[in-house]
Design a protein around this motif. Structure first.
Motif, PDB file in Angstrom:
ATOM      1  N   LEU A 177      14.048   1.086  -2.951  1.00 53.13           N
ATOM      2  CA  LEU A 177      13.903  -0.225  -3.569  1.00 53.13           C
ATOM      3  C   LEU A 177      14.419  -0.181  -5.003  1.00 53.13           C
ATOM      4  O   LEU A 177      14.558   0.889  -5.600  1.00 53.13           O
ATOM      5  N   ALA A 178      14.669  -1.349  -5.536  1.00 48.76           N
ATOM      6  CA  ALA A 178      14.945  -1.451  -6.965  1.00 48.76           C
ATOM      7  C   ALA A 178      13.637  -1.232  -7.727  1.00 48.76           C
ATOM      8  O   ALA A 178      12.547  -1.493  -7.200  1.00 48.76           O
ATOM      9  N   HIS A 207       5.886   7.696 -11.602  1.00 49.74           N
ATOM     10  CA  HIS A 207       7.153   7.392 -12.272  1.00 49.74           C
ATOM     11  C   HIS A 207       7.828   6.292 -11.443  1.00 49.74           C
ATOM     12  O   HIS A 207       8.134   6.482 -10.258  1.00 49.74           O
ATOM     13  N   PHE A 208       8.069   5.147 -12.058  1.00 48.56           N
ATOM     14  CA  PHE A 208       8.584   3.995 -11.314  1.00 48.56           C
ATOM     15  C   PHE A 208       9.980   4.244 -10.746  1.00 48.56           C
ATOM     16  O   PHE A 208      10.281   3.853  -9.624  1.00 48.56           O
ATOM     17  N   ALA A 209      10.832   4.895 -11.492  1.00 49.43           N
ATOM     18  CA  ALA A 209      12.193   5.122 -11.023  1.00 49.43           C
ATOM     19  C   ALA A 209      12.216   6.068  -9.825  1.00 49.43           C
ATOM     20  O   ALA A 209      12.921   5.829  -8.833  1.00 49.43           O
ATOM     21  N   ARG A 210      11.440   7.151  -9.913  1.00 49.90           N
ATOM     22  CA  ARG A 210      11.415   8.093  -8.788  1.00 49.90           C
ATOM     23  C   ARG A 210      10.778   7.454  -7.552  1.00 49.90           C
ATOM     24  O   ARG A 210      11.231   7.666  -6.427  1.00 49.90           O
ATOM     25  N   ALA A 211       9.715   6.684  -7.765  1.00 50.90           N
ATOM     26  CA  ALA A 211       9.072   5.995  -6.646  1.00 50.90           C
ATOM     27  C   ALA A 211      10.041   5.008  -5.994  1.00 50.90           C
ATOM     28  O   ALA A 211      10.130   4.905  -4.766  1.00 50.90           O
ATOM     29  N   ALA A 212      10.792   4.299  -6.818  1.00 53.52           N
ATOM     30  CA  ALA A 212      11.762   3.337  -6.283  1.00 53.52           C
ATOM     31  C   ALA A 212      12.822   4.045  -5.453  1.00 53.52           C
ATOM     32  O   ALA A 212      13.232   3.558  -4.394  1.00 53.52           O
ATOM     33  N   ALA A 213      13.266   5.213  -5.917  1.00 55.63           N
ATOM     34  CA  ALA A 213      14.278   5.969  -5.175  1.00 55.63           C
ATOM     35  C   ALA A 213      13.743   6.415  -3.814  1.00 55.63           C
ATOM     36  O   ALA A 213      14.456   6.354  -2.805  1.00 55.63           O
ATOM     37  N   ARG A 214      12.525   6.890  -3.783  1.00 55.37           N
ATOM     38  CA  ARG A 214      11.943   7.322  -2.503  1.00 55.37           C
ATOM     39  C   ARG A 214      11.771   6.163  -1.537  1.00 55.37           C
ATOM     40  O   ARG A 214      11.927   6.319  -0.326  1.00 55.37           O
ATOM     41  N   LEU A 215      11.456   5.006  -2.064  1.00 60.34           N
ATOM     42  CA  LEU A 215      11.209   3.835  -1.223  1.00 60.34           C
ATOM     43  C   LEU A 215      12.481   3.079  -0.877  1.00 60.34           C
ATOM     44  O   LEU A 215      12.464   2.190  -0.018  1.00 60.34           O
ATOM     45  N   LEU A 241       0.832  -1.209   0.000  1.00 56.07           N
ATOM     46  CA  LEU A 241       0.000   0.000   0.000  1.00 56.07           C
ATOM     47  C   LEU A 241       0.862   1.252   0.000  1.00 56.07           C
ATOM     48  O   LEU A 241       0.549   2.239  -0.670  1.00 56.07           O
ATOM     49  N   ARG A 242       1.957   1.208   0.779  1.00 62.21           N
ATOM     50  CA  ARG A 242       2.864   2.355   0.799  1.00 62.21           C
ATOM     51  C   ARG A 242       3.497   2.560  -0.575  1.00 62.21           C
ATOM     52  O   ARG A 242       3.630   3.702  -1.063  1.00 62.21           O
ATOM     53  N   CYS A 243       3.885   1.471  -1.216  1.00 55.27           N
ATOM     54  CA  CYS A 243       4.454   1.550  -2.563  1.00 55.27           C
ATOM     55  C   CYS A 243       3.443   2.154  -3.544  1.00 55.27           C
ATOM     56  O   CYS A 243       3.784   3.021  -4.363  1.00 55.27           O
ATOM     57  N   PHE A 244       2.180   1.717  -3.424  1.00 58.54           N
ATOM     58  CA  PHE A 244       1.117   2.238  -4.282  1.00 58.54           C
ATOM     59  C   PHE A 244       0.942   3.739  -4.052  1.00 58.54           C
ATOM     60  O   PHE A 244       0.809   4.521  -5.010  1.00 58.54           O
ATOM     61  N   GLU A 245       0.949   4.173  -2.806  1.00 58.53           N
ATOM     62  CA  GLU A 245       0.762   5.594  -2.496  1.00 58.53           C
ATOM     63  C   GLU A 245       1.887   6.432  -3.108  1.00 58.53           C
ATOM     64  O   GLU A 245       1.628   7.488  -3.709  1.00 58.53           O
ATOM     65  N   ILE A 246       3.109   5.994  -2.934  1.00 61.85           N
ATOM     66  CA  ILE A 246       4.255   6.758  -3.458  1.00 61.85           C
ATOM     67  C   ILE A 246       4.237   6.793  -4.995  1.00 61.85           C
ATOM     68  O   ILE A 246       4.476   7.843  -5.607  1.00 61.85           O
ATOM     69  N   LEU A 247       3.934   5.660  -5.615  1.00 58.05           N
ATOM     70  CA  LEU A 247       3.876   5.640  -7.074  1.00 58.05           C
ATOM     71  C   LEU A 247       2.738   6.520  -7.585  1.00 58.05           C
ATOM     72  O   LEU A 247       2.868   7.185  -8.631  1.00 58.05           O
ATOM     73  N   ALA A 248       1.625   6.564  -6.842  1.00 60.14           N
ATOM     74  CA  ALA A 248       0.503   7.434  -7.237  1.00 60.14           C
ATOM     75  C   ALA A 248       0.899   8.899  -7.154  1.00 60.14           C
ATOM     76  O   ALA A 248       0.393   9.735  -7.909  1.00 60.14           O
ATOM     77  N   GLU A 249       1.817   9.228  -6.229  1.00 60.53           N
ATOM     78  CA  GLU A 249       2.291  10.607  -6.113  1.00 60.53           C
ATOM     79  C   GLU A 249       3.308  10.940  -7.205  1.00 60.53           C
ATOM     80  O   GLU A 249       3.281  12.037  -7.780  1.00 60.53           O
TER      81      GLU A 249
END
Length: 295
Positions: free
Chosen positions: A27-28, A17-25, A6-14
């Motif tokens: 994760l790869a 962009h998969f790369a930026r979301a991965a950097a914030r989390l 759910l946290r991953c979904f929230e960040i990606l929704a913000e």
């Protein structure tokens, strides 16, 4: 459905962009893709529109699910925060008993006040009750702790910490000849009637009065027990008899009553803080730790 998904979904929704979301989390990018794919499988529908040439965007399902996911995450955060505060003894509820004499000189209120400042999130309920009943309530788990007068022994479920030692004074009618005497000795009390609170069992004030009688060479004569020390003092003021009262009663200043020490014998009563021996509540443990730091 996992909170990290759910946290991953929230960040990606913000970010959309998969790369930026991965950097914030931290994760790869493949990890983000896997979490989102697992969540979509759980829900049975796509959450994002994603293609090689188009920008990532929320699907209708994703847009509808986003506020629900955010609500779950915020509730989980509040629950985690509350759990940590509870584990530190900062929230909860305490049921605390006290004998009236613990309130007369502010001992109980001072310690409870210090605890309330340290843990304002804990709800505190104060209940005045006599010592034997407090011991029963603590042992049964209906009372968390109590300010009470020392006994020779306690229920096996209860442990106590000494807070202070009070001298016991003789309560006399102000108009009595004994009140006018320059000093009192046990021998001068022969033939007097004594008033006890009804909880003056052998382990408590009854034992002290018998010690007083032994020192003065007489067997004390007792009137019908009364409810509490306030009633003892009221009866003394009316001239019905004498009483042994903890020294903090001086702060009451009841009219018609004189409190005097008795020479030749040391009569004392300890004020104790009692709790369950096998206590697990962080709030109770924090209170007990604060009590041990007194002074």
């Amino acid at each position: 459905m996992e909170l990290r998904a759910l946290r991953c979904f929230e960040i990606l929704a913000e970010e959309l962009h998969f790369a930026r979301a991965a950097a914030r989390l931290g994760l790869a990018q493949s990890g983000v893709s896997r979490l989102i794919a697992d969540l979509e499988t759980d829900l049975g529908g796509a959450l994002f529109n994603r293609g090689k040439r188009s920008q990532v965007s929320l699907t209708t399902t994703g847009a509808l699910f986003l506020p629900e996911a955010q609500a779950i995450l915020r509730q989980a955060e509040r629950g985690e925060s509350l759990g940590k505060r509870a584990a530190r003894g900062e929230v909860g509820r305490l049921e605390i008993g006290f004998v009236a004499s613990a309130a007369w000189d502010g001992t109980a209120s001072a310690l409870v006040g210090r605890y309330h400042e340290a843990a304002p999130g804990v709800e505190i309920h104060l209940r005045e009750m006599e010592t034997p009943r407090q011991l029963e309530e603590i042992a049964a788990g209906r009372l968390d702790m109590g300010f009470l007068r020392a006994r020779a022994d306690y229920p096996v479920e209860v442990r106590v910490t000494a807070l202070k030692r009070d001298a016991l004074l003789l309560a006399l009618p102000a108009h009595s000849h004994l009140a006018q005497a320059p000093a009192l000795t046990p021998e001068m009390l022969k033939g007097q009637k004594f008033i006890l609170p009804h909880f003056g069992e052998e382990a408590g004030f009854l034992a002290r009065l018998r010690s007083l009688g032994e020192a003065g060479g007489f067997t004390p004569e007792f009137l019908t027990p009364v409810r509490d020390f306030i009633t003892v003092l009221t009866a003394v003021g009316a001239g019905l008899g004498l009483g042994l009262i903890p020294e903090p009663a001086k702060s009451l200043g009841l009219p018609g009553v004189v409190l005097r020490p008795i020479g030749g014998i040391a009569l004392q009563s300890e004020l104790m803080l009692a709790s369950r021996r096998a206590e697990t509540s962080p709030a109770v443990r924090q209170f007990l730790a604060l009590a041990r730091m007194k002074g």
